[in-house]
Design a protein around this motif. Structure first.
Motif, PDB file in Angstrom:
ATOM      1  N   GLY A 338       0.803  -1.212   0.000  1.00 49.30           N
ATOM      2  CA  GLY A 338       0.000   0.000   0.000  1.00 49.30           C
ATOM      3  C   GLY A 338       0.834   1.258   0.000  1.00 49.30           C
ATOM      4  N   GLN A 339       2.153   1.102   0.239  1.00 47.10           N
ATOM      5  CA  GLN A 339       3.059   2.251   0.250  1.00 47.10           C
ATOM      6  C   GLN A 339       4.056   2.209  -0.899  1.00 47.10           C
ATOM      7  OE1 GLN A 339       4.421   3.432   4.257  1.00 47.10           O
ATOM      8  NE2 GLN A 339       3.076   1.836   5.090  1.00 47.10           N
ATOM      9  N   GLY A 340       3.677   1.498  -1.977  1.00 44.87           N
ATOM     10  CA  GLY A 340       4.471   1.537  -3.191  1.00 44.87           C
ATOM     11  C   GLY A 340       5.608   0.550  -3.269  1.00 44.87           C
ATOM     12  N   VAL A 341       5.585  -0.490  -2.449  1.00 42.46           N
ATOM     13  CA  VAL A 341       6.672  -1.467  -2.402  1.00 42.46           C
ATOM     14  C   VAL A 341       6.096  -2.873  -2.573  1.00 42.46           C
ATOM     15  CG1 VAL A 341       8.484  -2.473  -0.941  1.00 42.46           C
ATOM     16  CG2 VAL A 341       8.112   0.001  -0.946  1.00 42.46           C
ATOM     17  N   VAL A 342       6.732  -3.699  -3.372  1.00 47.33           N
ATOM     18  CA  VAL A 342       6.293  -5.081  -3.528  1.00 47.33           C
ATOM     19  C   VAL A 342       6.549  -5.838  -2.224  1.00 47.33           C
ATOM     20  CG1 VAL A 342       6.597  -7.242  -4.799  1.00 47.33           C
ATOM     21  CG2 VAL A 342       6.754  -5.047  -6.008  1.00 47.33           C
ATOM     22  N   GLY A 343       5.509  -6.433  -1.668  1.00 46.04           N
ATOM     23  CA  GLY A 343       5.670  -7.271  -0.484  1.00 46.04           C
ATOM     24  C   GLY A 343       5.692  -8.730  -0.887  1.00 46.04           C
ATOM     25  N   VAL A 344       6.623  -9.484  -0.351  1.00 49.51           N
ATOM     26  CA  VAL A 344       6.795 -10.885  -0.757  1.00 49.51           C
ATOM     27  C   VAL A 344       6.758 -11.774   0.486  1.00 49.51           C
ATOM     28  CG1 VAL A 344       8.258 -12.554  -1.952  1.00 49.51           C
ATOM     29  CG2 VAL A 344       8.267 -10.146  -2.675  1.00 49.51           C
ATOM     30  N   THR A 345       5.897 -12.776   0.460  1.00 46.74           N
ATOM     31  CA  THR A 345       5.942 -13.818   1.480  1.00 46.74           C
ATOM     32  C   THR A 345       6.355 -15.119   0.801  1.00 46.74           C
ATOM     33  OG1 THR A 345       3.620 -14.494   1.225  1.00 46.74           O
ATOM     34  CG2 THR A 345       4.077 -12.695   2.757  1.00 46.74           C
ATOM     35  N   LEU A 346       6.944 -16.008   1.575  1.00 44.36           N
ATOM     36  CA  LEU A 346       7.397 -17.271   0.993  1.00 44.36           C
ATOM     37  C   LEU A 346       7.332 -18.379   2.019  1.00 44.36           C
ATOM     38  CD1 LEU A 346      11.181 -17.831   0.977  1.00 44.36           C
ATOM     39  CD2 LEU A 346      10.321 -15.678   1.853  1.00 44.36           C
ATOM     40  N   ASP A 347       7.353 -19.595   1.535  1.00 46.65           N
ATOM     41  CA  ASP A 347       7.511 -20.787   2.377  1.00 46.65           C
ATOM     42  C   ASP A 347       8.918 -21.328   2.170  1.00 46.65           C
ATOM     43  OD1 ASP A 347       4.884 -20.809   3.345  1.00 46.65           O
ATOM     44  OD2 ASP A 347       4.159 -21.915   1.595  1.00 46.65           O
ATOM     45  N   HIS A 348       9.621 -21.581   3.253  1.00 48.24           N
ATOM     46  CA  HIS A 348      10.918 -22.261   3.143  1.00 48.24           C
ATOM     47  C   HIS A 348      10.890 -23.514   4.016  1.00 48.24           C
ATOM     48  CE1 HIS A 348      12.108 -20.679   7.078  1.00 48.24           C
ATOM     49  NE2 HIS A 348      11.770 -19.463   6.673  1.00 48.24           N
ATOM     50  N   ARG A 349      11.895 -24.337   3.873  1.00 46.43           N
ATOM     51  CA  ARG A 349      11.850 -25.679   4.463  1.00 46.43           C
ATOM     52  C   ARG A 349      12.598 -25.793   5.794  1.00 46.43           C
ATOM     53  NH1 ARG A 349      13.932 -28.849  -0.675  1.00 46.43           N
ATOM     54  NH2 ARG A 349      14.989 -26.828  -0.935  1.00 46.43           N
ATOM     55  N   LEU A 350      12.336 -24.849   6.696  1.00 47.65           N
ATOM     56  CA  LEU A 350      12.905 -24.955   8.036  1.00 47.65           C
ATOM     57  C   LEU A 350      11.918 -25.756   8.895  1.00 47.65           C
ATOM     58  CD1 LEU A 350      15.157 -24.184  10.007  1.00 47.65           C
ATOM     59  CD2 LEU A 350      13.843 -22.128  10.577  1.00 47.65           C
ATOM     60  N   HIS A 351      12.034 -27.077   8.809  1.00 51.09           N
ATOM     61  CA  HIS A 351      11.139 -27.969   9.547  1.00 51.09           C
ATOM     62  C   HIS A 351      11.790 -28.499  10.822  1.00 51.09           C
ATOM     63  CE1 HIS A 351       8.717 -27.567   6.072  1.00 51.09           C
ATOM     64  NE2 HIS A 351       9.400 -28.386   5.309  1.00 51.09           N
ATOM     65  N   ALA A 352      13.115 -28.346  10.954  1.00 50.01           N
ATOM     66  CA  ALA A 352      13.861 -28.759  12.145  1.00 50.01           C
ATOM     67  C   ALA A 352      15.107 -27.889  12.205  1.00 50.01           C
ATOM     68  CB  ALA A 352      14.242 -30.237  12.064  1.00 50.01           C
ATOM     69  N   VAL A 353      15.756 -27.840  13.366  1.00 43.35           N
ATOM     70  CA  VAL A 353      16.940 -26.984  13.486  1.00 43.35           C
ATOM     71  C   VAL A 353      18.095 -27.482  12.627  1.00 43.35           C
ATOM     72  CG1 VAL A 353      16.340 -26.119  15.760  1.00 43.35           C
ATOM     73  CG2 VAL A 353      17.727 -28.196  15.565  1.00 43.35           C
ATOM     74  N   THR A 354      17.987 -28.695  12.127  1.00 42.39           N
ATOM     75  CA  THR A 354      19.008 -29.213  11.209  1.00 42.39           C
ATOM     76  C   THR A 354      18.768 -28.760   9.775  1.00 42.39           C
ATOM     77  OG1 THR A 354      17.691 -31.238  11.029  1.00 42.39           O
ATOM     78  CG2 THR A 354      19.501 -31.238  12.619  1.00 42.39           C
ATOM     79  N   ASP A 355      17.718 -27.966   9.526  1.00 42.18           N
ATOM     80  CA  ASP A 355      17.328 -27.603   8.163  1.00 42.18           C
ATOM     81  C   ASP A 355      17.760 -26.200   7.747  1.00 42.18           C
ATOM     82  OD1 ASP A 355      16.052 -30.034   7.801  1.00 42.18           O
ATOM     83  OD2 ASP A 355      14.082 -29.274   8.396  1.00 42.18           O
ATOM     84  N   TYR A 356      18.636 -25.546   8.509  1.00 40.28           N
ATOM     85  CA  TYR A 356      18.979 -24.167   8.160  1.00 40.28           C
ATOM     86  C   TYR A 356      19.670 -24.050   6.803  1.00 40.28           C
ATOM     87  CZ  TYR A 356      17.245 -21.826  12.259  1.00 40.28           C
ATOM     88  OH  TYR A 356      16.402 -21.290  13.200  1.00 40.28           O
ATOM     89  N   GLU A 357      20.462 -25.037   6.431  1.00 40.79           N
ATOM     90  CA  GLU A 357      21.119 -24.993   5.121  1.00 40.79           C
ATOM     91  C   GLU A 357      20.092 -24.918   4.006  1.00 40.79           C
ATOM     92  OE1 GLU A 357      24.313 -25.108   4.059  1.00 40.79           O
ATOM     93  OE2 GLU A 357      25.476 -25.557   5.864  1.00 40.79           O
ATOM     94  N   VAL A 358      19.115 -25.828   4.028  1.00 38.39           N
ATOM     95  CA  VAL A 358      18.131 -25.877   2.944  1.00 38.39           C
ATOM     96  C   VAL A 358      17.195 -24.679   3.011  1.00 38.39           C
ATOM     97  CG1 VAL A 358      16.461 -27.336   4.195  1.00 38.39           C
ATOM     98  CG2 VAL A 358      16.516 -27.377   1.706  1.00 38.39           C
ATOM     99  N   ALA A 359      16.853 -24.231   4.212  1.00 34.90           N
ATOM    100  CA  ALA A 359      15.988 -23.057   4.341  1.00 34.90           C
ATOM    101  C   ALA A 359      16.678 -21.812   3.813  1.00 34.90           C
ATOM    102  CB  ALA A 359      15.584 -22.864   5.800  1.00 34.90           C
ATOM    103  N   ALA A 360      17.959 -21.651   4.133  1.00 37.45           N
ATOM    104  CA  ALA A 360      18.717 -20.490   3.642  1.00 37.45           C
ATOM    105  C   ALA A 360      18.791 -20.504   2.119  1.00 37.45           C
ATOM    106  CB  ALA A 360      20.112 -20.487   4.244  1.00 37.45           C
ATOM    107  N   ALA A 361      18.955 -21.680   1.542  1.00 37.29           N
ATOM    108  CA  ALA A 361      18.985 -21.790   0.081  1.00 37.29           C
ATOM    109  C   ALA A 361      17.633 -21.418  -0.520  1.00 37.29           C
ATOM    110  CB  ALA A 361      19.386 -23.202  -0.333  1.00 37.29           C
TER     111      ALA A 361
END
Length: 509
Positions: A338-361
């Motif tokens: 509403g203030q002139g900026v594209v807002g983006v939401t996403l789903d990433h695969r941080l399903h466990a604390v061991t998933d930070y590599e794949v979530a970051a990717a």
């Protein structure tokens, strides 16, 4: 009379319970501490293997001695590794145990060795390598105790005085490898014994975070809520019997009486906290869904700056709706659109604390796809993180690209929590901050944050002061973790407007 049978964790023995036991005794309880073989108890037969079954037998011997006396109500307390022989013994004497207390300890399972509960993957690898290196006698060897500065790999040392840490180190014993490697064997009888959890919030999540996990569908925590397991919190690190023995004794007495906070079970009639309305009434905006991202578009052809909103976690893979449809994320995305900026939401695969590599990717890939959209100004992008997404911030602080105009973070985890075992990973924003240069960072801090997360924020701010980082802090008075759907107050609304204004000023300036 209540009899507390206390079983210590890895490398430790009955000595750690001295002050807690004295407090319990003064309150009229009886206390027995279990001397586990090789850890303050007997040393086993020459050439023999000390394993988990050995320690189960040690606990059984104490249970049977107490049960032989009339009028005794047994409360078994297992700290850290000690919960494994406690559960093994209680499974064989379920009818004689009044309650089991998990003191900053996990939930052991049939067929799973205690080593699986060690959060640090490097530690697990080291134990496995040591066992393998011993050949046929590997399981009969022992893991040396930590040096004074190594205890934090096994749990937070928050609250320990120098003298307590010195004593912990001086009296530590090698942990027999077989106790960590032998799978626990259960018949299932232990499931009938009442259970209480004591959470040390300086080492891991508290009750509030557990409730969030129930609400987003974590199956293990939901089972605890369904079973009405009570919980207590202690604002300290992993060794409360040394850091706050009086408070621990009081907590154990309350636990024996069945007290504690019970999680609210999932209920179709109750709206979970993370699915309640966003605290601002934000008009709908056009939305386009592609793959794992949603774009909320402003008026006009563009190109427009963009803000990518990165959810926290871990979030169970089966959670529905998925995070990109949660009111907090969609609320912010519509607000900036509403203030002139594209807002983006996403789903990433941080399903466990061991998933930070794949979530970051996942996050990095989403940002690049957003930048490639012709309606987006690829040279004016901000990335905004929430909660458990915070560790991914480290990637964006390390030599940030010129097109990254700002990083923002709401109630973030800014250093791996001790219970995660990720201390040596790259996902450590505190360590990355000195490489951020003059990249603007907008940090939204909840006043009523949990102790373990608040500690990471303070560590981050201390490092910011040391290295001269460009950090703006926006405080949310009386705000809780996830305040956007929990605390619809004027102060919280003002904080949201200030945070959005600060980020957009960096994008449009």
């Amino acid at each position: 009379m209540t009899v507390f049978i206390l079983v210590a964790g890895a490398f430790t023995g009955p000595h750690v319970w001295r002050d807690t036991a004295a407090r319990l005794t003064a309150d009229g309880a009886e206390v027995r501490t279990v001397a586990l073989t090789g850890l303050g108890g007997r040393h086993g037969e020459p050439g023999g293997t000390v394993d988990l079954e050995t320690h189960v037998a040690d606990v059984l011997a104490v249970i049977d001695a107490v049960a032989a006396e009339a009028g005794r109500e047994i409360v078994l307390v297992g700290h850290d590794y000690g919960i494994h022989p406690v559960i093994g013994a209680a499974d064989r004497r379920a009818g004689t145990i009044a309650r089991i207390v998990h003191l900053d300890a996990g939930m052991p399972r049939d067929g799973v060795p205690a080593l699986a509960a060690v959060p640090d993957q490097r530690l697990r690898d080291e134990v496995a390598e040591r066992a393998a290196g011993g050949g046929e006698r590997g399981a009969g060897g022992a893991l040396p105790p930590p040096a004074r500065d190594g205890w934090s790999r096994w749990g937070s040392t928050a609250g320990l005085s120098d003298a307590a840490l010195d004593g912990l180190t001086a009296l530590a014993a090698p942990q027999p490898l077989g106790t960590l490697l032998q799978p626990l064997r259960l018949t299932g009888a232990v499931a009938e014994v009442p259970v209480t959890g004591v959470l040390c919030t300086g080492n891991g999540p508290g009750v509030e975070v557990l409730q969030i996990l129930v609400d987003v569908g974590d199956p293990a925590v939901r089972a605890l809520a369904d079973a009405k397991v009570p919980f207590f919190e202690l604002p300290t690190g992993h060794w409360p019997m040394l850091s706050c023995p009086a408070a621990l004794a009081e907590t154990l007495i309350e636990a024996a009486a069945g007290g504690g906070h019970r999680l609210t079970a999932a209920d179709a009639a109750r709206t979970p906290a993370h699915l309640r309305p966003f605290l601002l009434d934000v008009p709908e905006r056009p939305r386009e869904r592609a793959g794992n991202t949603d774009l909320y578009l402003p008026d006009g052809p563009g190109p427009h700056p963009a803000v990518v909103f990165v959810h926290g976690g871990p979030v169970p893979a089966g959670a529905r709706p998925t995070p990109r449809d949660w009111p907090t994320l969609t609320g912010y995305a519509r607000l900036v659109a509403g203030q002139g900026v594209v807002g983006v939401t996403l789903d990433h695969r941080l399903h466990a604390v061991t998933d930070y590599e794949v979530a970051a990717a996942d996050v990095a890939d989403a940002v690049e796809r957003v930048r490639a959209d012709p309606r987006v100004d690829a040279d004016r992008v901000a990335v905004w993180f929430f909660s458990g997404g915070g560790p991914i911030v480290a990637d964006w602080l390390t030599n940030p690209p010129a097109w990254l105009r700002c990083v923002a973070a709401n109630y973030p985890i800014l250093a791996p929590l001790p219970s995660w075992g990720l201390g040596g990973s790259r996902f450590h924003p505190v360590r990355a901050l000195s490489r951020a240069g003059r990249l603007p960072v907008v940090l939204v801090r909840a006043e009523r944050e949990s102790a373990d997360i608040a500690a990471t924020v303070e560590e981050f701010l201390a490092e910011a002061a040391r290295c001269g980082a460009n950090v703006e802090v926006i405080d949310v008075p009386e705000g809780r973790h996830g305040f956007e759907t929990l605390d619809p107050t004027d102060g919280a609304r003002e904080a949201v407007h200030r945070a959005v204004g600060a980020v957009l000023a960096r994008l449009k300036g």
